[in-house]
Enzyme design. Structure first.
Site, PDB file in Angstrom:
ATOM      1  NE  ARG A  20       2.352  -8.742   5.477  1.00 51.82           N
ATOM      2  CZ  ARG A  20       1.072  -8.604   5.201  1.00 51.82           C
ATOM      3  NH1 ARG A  20       0.199  -9.385   5.795  1.00 51.82           N
ATOM      4  NH2 ARG A  20       0.659  -7.698   4.353  1.00 51.82           N
ATOM      5  CD  GLN A  48      -0.379  -8.582   0.343  1.00 50.51           C
ATOM      6  OE1 GLN A  48       0.172  -7.558  -0.041  1.00 50.51           O
ATOM      7  NE2 GLN A  48      -1.101  -8.636   1.451  1.00 50.51           N
ATOM      8  CB  CYS A  97      -1.022   0.024   1.128  1.00 49.93           C
ATOM      9  SG  CYS A  97      -1.008  -1.357   2.241  1.00 49.93           S
ATOM     10  CE  LYS A 137      -8.921  -7.863   8.236  1.00 44.41           C
ATOM     11  NZ  LYS A 137      -7.897  -8.915   8.179  1.00 44.41           N
ATOM     12  CG  ASP A 185      -2.055  -5.460  -2.348  1.00 42.87           C
ATOM     13  OD1 ASP A 185      -3.255  -5.263  -2.116  1.00 42.87           O
ATOM     14  OD2 ASP A 185      -1.134  -5.034  -1.629  1.00 42.87           O
ATOM     15  CG  HIS A 211      -5.900  -1.428   1.657  1.00 46.20           C
ATOM     16  ND1 HIS A 211      -4.554  -1.287   1.873  1.00 46.20           N
ATOM     17  CD2 HIS A 211      -6.465  -0.337   2.203  1.00 46.20           C
ATOM     18  CE1 HIS A 211      -4.320  -0.172   2.538  1.00 46.20           C
ATOM     19  NE2 HIS A 211      -5.465   0.431   2.751  1.00 46.20           N
ATOM     20  CG  HIS A 220      -3.618  -0.375  -2.565  1.00 39.64           C
ATOM     21  ND1 HIS A 220      -2.502  -1.103  -2.888  1.00 39.64           N
ATOM     22  CD2 HIS A 220      -3.933  -0.704  -1.295  1.00 39.64           C
ATOM     23  CE1 HIS A 220      -2.144  -1.831  -1.843  1.00 39.64           C
ATOM     24  NE2 HIS A 220      -2.986  -1.612  -0.862  1.00 39.64           N
TER      25      HIS A 220
END
Length: 645
Positions: free
Chosen positions: A368, A386, A339, A474, A388, A520, A390
RNA sequence: GCUGUUGUAGCUCAGGGGUAGAGCACUUCCUUGGUAAGGAAGAGGUCGAGGGUUCAAUUCCCUUCAACAGCUCCA
């Protein structure tokens, strides 16, 4: 004697004398029901069969076939376990012992005594012995003072702590045999129906689920009214383990781990990579259709980036530690999420309200530092990718965008046949607001928007407090693995915080600066976890478009290798993946090996096929499909192997 | 990170104070076989790593690493 009205599940009602017991109602309905009855639901509460009903009530009698029946059965089994444990280990202290989805557990404090598999077997034996004594589970209401007195004398600090939190007048004890427990109930009538007992494992569990508390031993077990049912359960458990993605991942050569590379860092093997790349391609296409623009960002970012985002403060100490450079004081972090990078892309140029929404998508690999005990196959790893993206949008676009993302997640689930998922609205823990950043009114707004969007999509949602991300609520899509453990796959999050922290802006129609909202989202969640759950979901039998090996060409003997080779080249030219088994083995052997590898189509060629320009088609798990012209097969195959997007 | 269990050949596992064994996979040879395992021979292991006890450790003890089950955590 006064009369009360009892309403049965079918809507009919009967009159019974006041104070009638559940078991007596069951007897009045049928002998069989009375024999099989385990508990009774009275006005929505599950009760003991022996408890007197004093007012007009709606009831439902539970047997082994009802959740409520099993609940009472396993709850009583937990008490039986405690009785057996106390008999063998006098002085043991008890925490809590509830029934769970499959069986029960009991948290116990055995002091420093080790407790292993042999001990489990001994307790199991004792449980069976005690069950045969046919002791009744006797409920008694006790005053708080008496309850405290009892457990003080017994010396059980955990029970005393539990009693502390209870109000006087609502405290009940249950006794069977020599064992008395603080318990709300309900229980079955006596111990005799508990015929088959299996204690499954010993694990650690913090008292009251708090890491700061003492760790007790949690013993898991399950019981059944019949030995046959226990055997069946254990068999199913073994069968489920065969679907385990860690096992199949090895057998099908999809991924591996190496101690030298490091724990939690998956290595994707060629076949796994094909699978992963097909999924990636599927998502890329779906995202382009949905108006996303792919971007690419680096795997590291300067410390400042994460200080700005708030991640440094929240996770800095528990992350992979910074990468240093020759410049004193300069620090970079491995990217733990995408992000902040995407925020900086947004800031690349001034934005107009007409430009929004902008949707930046990236298959972003992040790192992580998960606690060592958390690592689990591909579902919980330290380096993962991910899917991912945005979405930066105007406040008035949030709901519409959110709904579009839900559609995308549902497309993924539908395309891959996931029908049993839970849509979870993950909210803040109102008791612990310090865990989160941002102002209340923005949180309230975001939480409301998520719920509304989910409702509009007709999703059945479960709201869970305390599951939100630190910057926003979420909508999480949860799917269970082969052994019933729940994992989060898709996730969608509304975020008002990062746009503030990164000072993101757009110019409105009013020529004033405004703050965009960020969504997200990751429909797969991560490719690693998604692949793991997909493997277990289809037991390694992937849909044709995903299958790493789609076909195998199996010549009957060496004499047909030339034809088989040419066939194989034709398939390759049509982007059909697979292998040519030119080993010096009999056809039965080649078929067996291809079946074990779960290759969807086996193409067998021998004298007949060469003569007629055909292939003999065998379908995995189904069998011989007869022979067909090569082109006919290719056409059929291409039609069947088309990806959903 | 915590509690418990486990670590022996590429895989699945047996064994056990006197420097290792099976099945499958692998290599070579024989076999040319029509829908789930053809036959034979061979090769393959610092018994997770480090330390200790012992004449001798893969086996016993300690430490450590990793995996498994669960807890806690999960941007």
């Amino acid at each position: 004697m006064s009369v009360i009205k009892i309403t049965l599940p079918d809507g009919s009602s009967r009159d019974y004398p006041k104070g009638i017991k559940g078991i007596e109602i069951a007897q009045s309905i049928s002998e069989g029901l009375a024999r099989n009855a385990l508990s009774i639901e009275v006005n929505g509460e599950i009760w003991d069969l022996a408890r007197a009903i004093e007012v007009d009530s709606s009831i439902k009698i539970f047997t082994w076939n009802d959740k409520g029946g099993k609940y009472a059965f396993w709850h009583s089994s937990a008490h039986l376990f405690a009785e057996a444990l106390e008999a063998l280990y006098p002085g043991v202290k008890f925490g809590i012992g509830p029934p769970i989805e499959n069986g029960f557990y009991y948290d116990v404090d055995l002091g420093d005594k080790p407790f292993g598999d042999d001990d489990l077997a001994a307790v199991e034996k004792k449980m069976v012995e005690l069950a045969k004594q046919n002791s009744a589970f006797v409920r008694s209401e006790v005053s708080k003072a008496d309850a405290i007195d009892y457990f003080t004398k017994k010396g059980d600090p955990y029970k005393l702590e539990l009693i502390e939190g209870l109000t006087d007048g609502s405290i009940t004890f249950y006794q069977q045999g020599n064992f008395v427990d603080l318990c709300r109930g309900p229980h079955i009538q006596n111990t005799s129906p508990i015929k088959a007992v299996k204690l499954l494992s010993v694990a650690g569990a913090y008292w009251r689920g708090d890491e700061k508390n003492k760790m007790l031993k949690r013993i898991y077990g399950i019981t059944f009214p019949k030995q046959k049912e226990l055997d069946e359960y254990l068999f199913l458990l073994e069968e489920a383990k065969k679907r385990d993605h860690r096992k199949l991942g090895k057998e099908l050569e999809l991924f591996t781990f190496s101690e030298k590379v490091g724990m939690g860092l998956p290595l994707w093997l060629p076949k796994g990579t094909i699978l992963r790349e097909r999924l990636e391609q599927f998502m890329r296409k779906a995202q382009v259709k949905a108006g996303y623009e792919p971007v690419v960002t680096p795997h590291i970012g300067s410390k400042q980036l994460y200080v700005t985002s708030g991640h440094y403060e929240k996770y800095g100490k528990d992350s992979f530690q910074p990468i240093r450079t020759p410049d004193e004081g300069e620090e970079f972090f491995l990217k733990p999420m995408n992000c902040p990078h995407h925020c900086e892309i947004y800031k690349f140029k001034p934005r107009s309200y007409k430009d929004l929404p902008v949707r930046y998508a990236e298959f972003g690999t992040v790192y992580r530092y998960e606690q060592s005990g958390e690592l689990h196959g591909l579902t919980r790893v330290r380096g993962f990718t991910q899917d991912d993206a945005h979405i930066f949008c105007r406040p008035d676009q949030v709901k519409e965008e959110f709904i579009k993302v839900i559609d995308l997640v549902l497309l993924v689930f539908k395309s891959l046949g996931f029908e049993n998922y839970t849509a979870q609205v993950s909210l803040r823990d109102p008791e612990n607001k310090a865990k989160y950043i941002g102002e209340d009114h923005l949180w309230d707004k975001a939480e409301r928007e998520i719920q509304e969007a989910a409702d509009q999509c007709g999703l059945v949602t479960v709201a869970v407090k305390g599951e939100a991300a630190f910057y926003g609520p979420k909508l999480d899509f949860m799917v269970k693995d082969a052994l019933g453990r729940q994992w989060q796959l898709g996730t969608i999050q509304v975020d008002y915080q990062l746009p503030q922290r990164f000072e993101l802006e757009y110019v409105g129609a009013d020529n004033q600066k405004h703050r965009p909202v960020m969504i997200h989202r990751a429909p797969f969640g991560s490719l690693e976890r998604f692949v793991a759950v997909l493997i277990e979901h289809c037991a390694g039998n992937f849909p044709l478009w995903l299958s790493p090996d789609q076909i195998s060409v199996l010549p009957i003997s060496e004499k047909f290798h030339e034809y088989a080779q040419k066939l194989f080249e034709d398939f390759k030219a049509n982007d059909i993946r697979g292998f040519f088994d030119d080993r010096d083995e009999k056809i039965g052997r080649k078929i067996r090996d291809a079946e074990v590898k779960k290759v969807p189509y086996m193409l067998i060629v021998g004298e007949k096929e060469v003569a007629e320009g055909k292939v003999a088609v065998r379908k995995h798990g189904v069998g011989d499909q007869g022979s067909m012209l090569v082109n006919d097969f290719i056409n059929l195959f291409l039609k069947e192997s088309t990806p959903p997007v």
